[in-house]
Design an enzyme around this catalytic site. Sequence first.
Site, PDB file in Angstrom:
ATOM      1  CG  ASP A  27       2.983   1.599   9.615  1.00 26.02           C
ATOM      2  OD1 ASP A  27       2.427   2.493  10.435  1.00 26.02           O
ATOM      3  OD2 ASP A  27       3.085   1.917   8.350  1.00 26.02           O
ATOM      4  CB  CYS A  72      -5.083  10.534  11.809  1.00 28.47           C
ATOM      5  SG  CYS A  72      -3.557  10.133  12.336  1.00 28.47           S
ATOM      6  CE  LYS A 103      -1.746   1.593   3.946  1.00 29.95           C
ATOM      7  NZ  LYS A 103      -1.586   3.134   4.165  1.00 29.95           N
ATOM      8  CG  ASN A 104       2.575   2.802   3.421  1.00 32.52           C
ATOM      9  OD1 ASN A 104       1.134   2.854   3.400  1.00 32.52           O
ATOM     10  ND2 ASN A 104       2.850   2.539   4.886  1.00 32.52           N
ATOM     11  NE  ARG A 144       0.406  10.385  10.469  1.00 33.23           N
ATOM     12  CZ  ARG A 144       0.162   9.192   9.773  1.00 33.23           C
ATOM     13  NH1 ARG A 144      -1.010   8.629   9.830  1.00 33.23           N
ATOM     14  NH2 ARG A 144       0.946   8.804   8.888  1.00 33.23           N
ATOM     15  NE  ARG A 176      -6.881   4.453   5.809  1.00 32.67           N
ATOM     16  CZ  ARG A 176      -5.991   5.147   6.540  1.00 32.67           C
ATOM     17  NH1 ARG A 176      -6.301   5.451   7.839  1.00 32.67           N
ATOM     18  NH2 ARG A 176      -4.868   5.453   6.173  1.00 32.67           N
TER      19      ARG A 176
HETATM   20  C1  UD1 Z   1       4.079   7.078   6.414  1.00 34.13           C
HETATM   21  C2  UD1 Z   1       3.596   5.863   6.198  1.00 34.13           C
HETATM   22  C3  UD1 Z   1       2.913   5.472   7.547  1.00 34.13           C
HETATM   23  C4  UD1 Z   1       4.010   5.099   8.627  1.00 34.13           C
HETATM   24  C5  UD1 Z   1       4.862   6.324   8.723  1.00 34.13           C
HETATM   25  C6  UD1 Z   1       6.034   6.197   9.561  1.00 34.13           C
HETATM   26  C7  UD1 Z   1       2.383   5.910   3.903  1.00 34.13           C
HETATM   27  C8  UD1 Z   1       1.329   6.277   3.384  1.00 34.13           C
HETATM   28  N1  UD1 Z   1       2.290   5.909   5.401  1.00 34.13           N
HETATM   29  O1  UD1 Z   1       3.238   7.945   6.925  1.00 34.13           O
HETATM   30  O2  UD1 Z   1       1.964   4.026   7.440  1.00 34.13           O
HETATM   31  O3  UD1 Z   1       3.341   5.022   9.869  1.00 34.13           O
HETATM   32  O4  UD1 Z   1       5.228   6.743   7.249  1.00 34.13           O
HETATM   33  O5  UD1 Z   1       6.806   5.204   8.925  1.00 34.13           O
HETATM   34  O6  UD1 Z   1       3.430   5.635   3.423  1.00 34.13           O
HETATM   35  N2  UD1 Z   1       6.252  15.051  10.629  1.00 34.13           N
HETATM   36  C9  UD1 Z   1       6.329  16.286  10.678  1.00 34.13           C
HETATM   37  N3  UD1 Z   1       6.212  17.290   9.765  1.00 34.13           N
HETATM   38  C10 UD1 Z   1       5.828  16.783   8.668  1.00 34.13           C
HETATM   39  C11 UD1 Z   1       6.000  15.395   8.213  1.00 34.13           C
HETATM   40  C12 UD1 Z   1       6.056  14.330   9.351  1.00 34.13           C
HETATM   41  O7  UD1 Z   1       6.462  16.839  12.012  1.00 34.13           O
HETATM   42  O8  UD1 Z   1       5.754  17.715   7.643  1.00 34.13           O
HETATM   43  C13 UD1 Z   1       6.484  13.956  11.900  1.00 34.13           C
HETATM   44  C14 UD1 Z   1       5.484  13.096  12.037  1.00 34.13           C
HETATM   45  O9  UD1 Z   1       4.340  13.788  12.823  1.00 34.13           O
HETATM   46  C15 UD1 Z   1       6.067  11.913  12.484  1.00 34.13           C
HETATM   47  C16 UD1 Z   1       7.283  11.673  11.984  1.00 34.13           C
HETATM   48  O10 UD1 Z   1       7.495  13.025  11.042  1.00 34.13           O
HETATM   49  O11 UD1 Z   1       6.070  11.983  13.955  1.00 34.13           O
HETATM   50  C17 UD1 Z   1       7.292  10.617  10.614  1.00 34.13           C
HETATM   51  O12 UD1 Z   1       5.981  10.535   9.758  1.00 34.13           O
HETATM   52  P1  UD1 Z   1       6.222  10.355   8.278  1.00 34.13           P
HETATM   53  O13 UD1 Z   1       7.182   9.775   8.137  1.00 34.13           O
HETATM   54  O14 UD1 Z   1       5.983  11.856   7.555  1.00 34.13           O
HETATM   55  O15 UD1 Z   1       4.849   9.517   8.147  1.00 34.13           O
HETATM   56  P2  UD1 Z   1       4.030   9.485   6.884  1.00 34.13           P
HETATM   57  O16 UD1 Z   1       4.774   9.695   5.615  1.00 34.13           O
HETATM   58  O17 UD1 Z   1       2.594  10.363   7.005  1.00 34.13           O
END
Ligand code: UD1
Length: 415
Positions: free
Chosen positions: A303, A114, A21-22, A119, A395
């Site tokens: 995850d 969420c 999925k990711n 996030r 999902r």
């Molecule tokens: C992706 C995955 C999700 C997984 C996560 C971490 C997808 C579709 N989803 O989510 O399943 O749990 O990686 O492996 O691939 N953060 C900020 N600012 C930002 C972006 C992120 O502070 O602009 C923080 C987040 O709050 C979190 C950390 O960075 O604490 C990691 O998040 P991130 O790696 O961005 O997760 P996703 O890409 O949303």
Amino acid sequence: MGFFRVKKSILNGNVRISGAKNAALPILAASLLTNDEVIIKNVPDLLDVQTMLCIIRESGRNVEFKDGVVKINSNVSNGTISYELVRKMRASFNVLGPLAAILGEAKVALPGGCAIGVRPVDFHIEGLKKLGFEIEIEHGEVRAKFNKKENEVVISLPFPSVGATEHLMTTAAILNGTTIIENAAMEPEIEDLQNFLNGMGAKISGAGSKTIIVEGVNSLNGNIHEVIPDRIEAGTYAIAIAATGGKGYIEKVNPSHLDALWQVLKDTGTKLEIFEDKVFVDGTGEKRSTKINILPYPGFPTDLQPQIMVYLSVAKGTSTISENVFKNRFLHVDELVRMGADIYLTNGTAIINGVEKLSGAKVEGTDLRASAALIIAGLIAEGITEVYNDYHVLRGYENIVEKIRGLNGEIEHLG
Ligand code: UD1
């Protein structure tokens, strides 16, 4: 609202893993960078994928999805994506940069919070600004308008965010000059995205390491690509087999993507045989406690944190899990405690005192992986467990009922 009814079972047999999925989601978002035909294979049929396909349709492109193959053609013509679609899934935000890069301007709703905590998308927005977009945030929407990109841009991420790395490398692929992303996330899905984009004619290197270098090209062409196996789905079934004390093969997986999980399973008494594209899991032995630090790849994945917590909840001794990616990703703890687990939280760490058995209960899934964990808990608990909020599971887990039944697990999806 639907739910899953689960009975205590020992999982035995083989399970075949779907496409990731990711990896599929960012690849689908990247397909907005061309007007040519793109064919993506091994795409799992999941609610999140359907949401992304709706977004691509909303952009004006034509989408067909049949038997795991997505075909996308015709031109991108609309850069405004409705709140309804972004609200359903955070990964929707990743179409902002590609749409704005190809159309000059785009508008996408800000994703909300969420269940796994706040996030933010600040890294995405700061990165897009560095790439030369003017950003306005108004009425809950982000508008990105392309202005001018410097010849060499260095974006240093404050934390290796998976989504920000993917969003920025995709957008930079068709912007002039060089973009260097430092402190990039190193997840295998990012490498898959790089391979997809390079197959379209992009010039990207370094995915899978901390530094990604994108040499912008003027335009991208069509491509045929096969998505990598879902390492989180594979890990979930490996943990489920081990937790129930069963034996079985996890098939069609890339085992090297899950080294951190294999290490934890071995350290805690589960026997493994690792082959090129499958893993044999033998969970018949006694389980022991361990300490786990949840970290970005190649660390133990967030995850799989709820699922491994269930496994450790019945292991001998006291385990700890420290969550360093989503500090508040512990909503499943209360539900597990209701099923008889002995777990408490202190400063971002869960302390898990192994108990002899869990007992079936009605529980609520709060997010995708927490819900999968509660299903595993239901498989090891005495009696019957009902896991509510079925849509979380739908999902992210393709054919979960059929796959668990294929392993001799007792599960029903009731409406
Ligand atoms: C992706 C995955 C999700 C997984 C996560 C971490 C997808 C579709 N989803 O989510 O399943 O749990 O990686 O492996 O691939 N953060 C900020 N600012 C930002 C972006 C992120 O502070 O602009 C923080 C987040 O709050 C979190 C950390 O960075 O604490 C990691 O998040 P991130 O790696 O961005 O997760 P996703 O890409 O949303």
